[in-house]
Design a protein around this motif. Structure first.
Motif, PDB file in Angstrom:
ATOM      1  N   LYS A 251      -0.759   6.233  -2.384  1.00 23.36           N
ATOM      2  CA  LYS A 251      -1.987   6.695  -1.734  1.00 23.36           C
ATOM      3  C   LYS A 251      -2.661   7.706  -2.653  1.00 23.36           C
ATOM      4  O   LYS A 251      -2.231   8.856  -2.762  1.00 23.36           O
ATOM      5  CB  LYS A 251      -1.643   7.321  -0.379  1.00 23.36           C
ATOM      6  CG  LYS A 251      -0.800   6.412   0.516  1.00 23.36           C
ATOM      7  CD  LYS A 251      -0.179   7.172   1.658  1.00 23.36           C
ATOM      8  CE  LYS A 251       0.838   6.323   2.403  1.00 23.36           C
ATOM      9  NZ  LYS A 251       2.049   6.040   1.565  1.00 23.36           N
TER      10      LYS A 251
ATOM     11  N   SER B 253       2.331   9.707  -1.751  1.00 25.71           N
ATOM     12  CA  SER B 253       1.049  10.426  -1.720  1.00 25.71           C
ATOM     13  C   SER B 253       0.803  11.131  -3.055  1.00 25.71           C
ATOM     14  O   SER B 253       1.715  11.753  -3.620  1.00 25.71           O
ATOM     15  CB  SER B 253       1.052  11.461  -0.596  1.00 25.71           C
ATOM     16  OG  SER B 253       1.158  10.824   0.662  1.00 25.71           O
TER      17      SER B 253
ATOM     18  N   TYR C 198       3.560  11.731  -7.668  1.00 24.18           N
ATOM     19  CA  TYR C 198       3.435  11.353  -6.263  1.00 24.18           C
ATOM     20  C   TYR C 198       4.638  11.872  -5.479  1.00 24.18           C
ATOM     21  O   TYR C 198       5.727  12.054  -6.022  1.00 24.18           O
ATOM     22  CB  TYR C 198       3.379   9.824  -6.117  1.00 24.18           C
ATOM     23  CG  TYR C 198       2.148   9.190  -6.715  1.00 24.18           C
ATOM     24  CD1 TYR C 198       1.039   8.872  -5.938  1.00 24.18           C
ATOM     25  CD2 TYR C 198       2.093   8.898  -8.080  1.00 24.18           C
ATOM     26  CE1 TYR C 198      -0.083   8.283  -6.500  1.00 24.18           C
ATOM     27  CE2 TYR C 198       0.973   8.315  -8.648  1.00 24.18           C
ATOM     28  CZ  TYR C 198      -0.119   8.009  -7.856  1.00 24.18           C
ATOM     29  OH  TYR C 198      -1.225   7.435  -8.402  1.00 24.18           O
TER      30      TYR C 198
ATOM     31  N   ASN D 173       0.818  -1.224   0.000  1.00 26.75           N
ATOM     32  CA  ASN D 173       0.000   0.000   0.000  1.00 26.75           C
ATOM     33  C   ASN D 173       0.843   1.262   0.000  1.00 26.75           C
ATOM     34  O   ASN D 173       0.539   2.242   0.710  1.00 26.75           O
ATOM     35  CB  ASN D 173      -0.943  -0.009   1.216  1.00 26.75           C
ATOM     36  CG  ASN D 173      -1.830  -1.235   1.247  1.00 26.75           C
ATOM     37  OD1 ASN D 173      -2.414  -1.613   0.233  1.00 26.75           O
ATOM     38  ND2 ASN D 173      -1.912  -1.883   2.396  1.00 26.75           N
TER      39      ASN D 173
END
Length: 326
Positions: free
Chosen positions: A49, A89, A84, A46
């Motif tokens: 994001k 992010s 990102y 993960n």
């Protein structure tokens, strides 16, 4: 030269099989290298994001800037370029609805942190400033009427070898002088060199399996000395050229290289010792039997000596399907 994204973070752009079936190429083959040490690696779950409503399709290309900023060039119902933070992010989108976007293939960042989008559907390279402004375009789209019968990225091999036209080009790299090297591609079989202003200098290659011949030159990288490494995917080898595009060597023992990358930034300072990476990718379940002998990424000295490998074919964390770019 090009930056390789740190392998402990998010190494690869993974794609589905349909993106690579427009030209007949050799079936994915088992690498002939033996007794290769395994390099431990660990996936980071993960990592990326996305903002609400932001999704990626097939992640065709991935690259990083000198500041660690990450760019993903992907395609689904449209081609989009996302930026990102170094922590994964979502920051922004660059160039949406750009005339040069139709069928993403790769993205690279040069020594000035300019972003280069390689779009095989429009036969165009688009150079963006770090702020996202279009600075240069090399290549041109086919006539719109002529494209009506083909989906983006469709058509047939032509090998036309024109100075400022591509044939579904695949990747781009840069040397210390800012010269631009393009692997071209699905519908041509050559490597093209332009100067830093986009002026054509030289092209080499025809379709075939001899030296300076290519069968889907699918990826390209340079080292600090200006040597050029071409992932000659259909011929199951990496071809090494000097800066004037003369043939130097072949590395034929790492399977079919879908992606190549040389470690270290594109300058201007020496990155120190560099390594070449090449992916022998599984074609994402097409055929499934390929998973038995593909999926690994090889780490090599620049003379082709294999240091080690990591990864196996699969869809679980730490496994790789189609490693399309590194």
């Amino acid at each position: 030269m090009r930056r390789c994204l740190t392998f402990s973070l998010a190494v690869v752009a993974l794609v589905g099989a349909f993106s690579v079936v427009f030209l007949p190429v050799s079936a994915q083959t088992k690498a002939t290298a033996t007794n290769v040490p395994v390099i431990p690696h660990e996936p980071v779950a993960n990592f990326f994001k996305n903002a609400p409503g932001i999704y990626t399709g097939e992640n065709m290309g991935i690259a990083t800037s000198s500041k660690g900023t990450i760019y993903i060039f992907h395609r689904a119902y449209e081609t989009r370029l996302f930026e990102y933070s170094p922590q994964g992010s979502f920051i922004r989108e660059i160039g949406r609805n750009n005339y040069g976007f139709a069928f993403a293939h790769s993205v690279r960042v040069d020594a000035g942190d300019n972003i280069w989008a390689v779009d095989e559907g429009t036969d165009m390279l688009v150079k963006f400033s770090p702020e996202g402004k279009v600075l240069m375009v090399i290549g041109r789209r086919e006539d719109p009427i002529g494209m009506l019968s083909n989906m983006p990225g469709g058509g047939v091999f032509h090998g036309r070898n024109e100075k400022y036209r591509f044939g579904r080009q695949t990747d781009v790299a840069f040397d210390q002088q800012g010269n631009i090297f393009v692997s071209d591609g699905y519908f041509d079989a050559r490597v093209v060199k332009f100067d830093k202003n986009g002026r054509f200098l030289k092209a080499v290659g025809t379709r075939g399996n001899g030296n300076l011949q290519f069968n889907t030159p699918h990826s390209i990288a340079t080292d600090f000395q200006g040597n050029v490494y071409v992932g000659d995917r259909g011929n199951a080898r990496v071809q090494v050229l000097d800066n004037d595009l003369n043939w130097k060597a072949n590395f034929p023992n790492v399977g079919n290289p879908w992606a190549v990358c040389v470690s270290g930034g594109p300058g201007p300072k020496s990155p120190g010792k560099q390594y070449l990476y090449a992916s022998n990718s599984w074609q994402d379940s097409a055929p499934a039997a390929g998973a038995e002998f593909t999926g690994e990424v090889y780490k090599m000295e620049l003379d082709g000596t294999i240091v080690g490998k990591f990864g196996v074919a699969g869809k679980a964390p730490g496994e790789f399907a189609t490693v399309h770019q590194m």
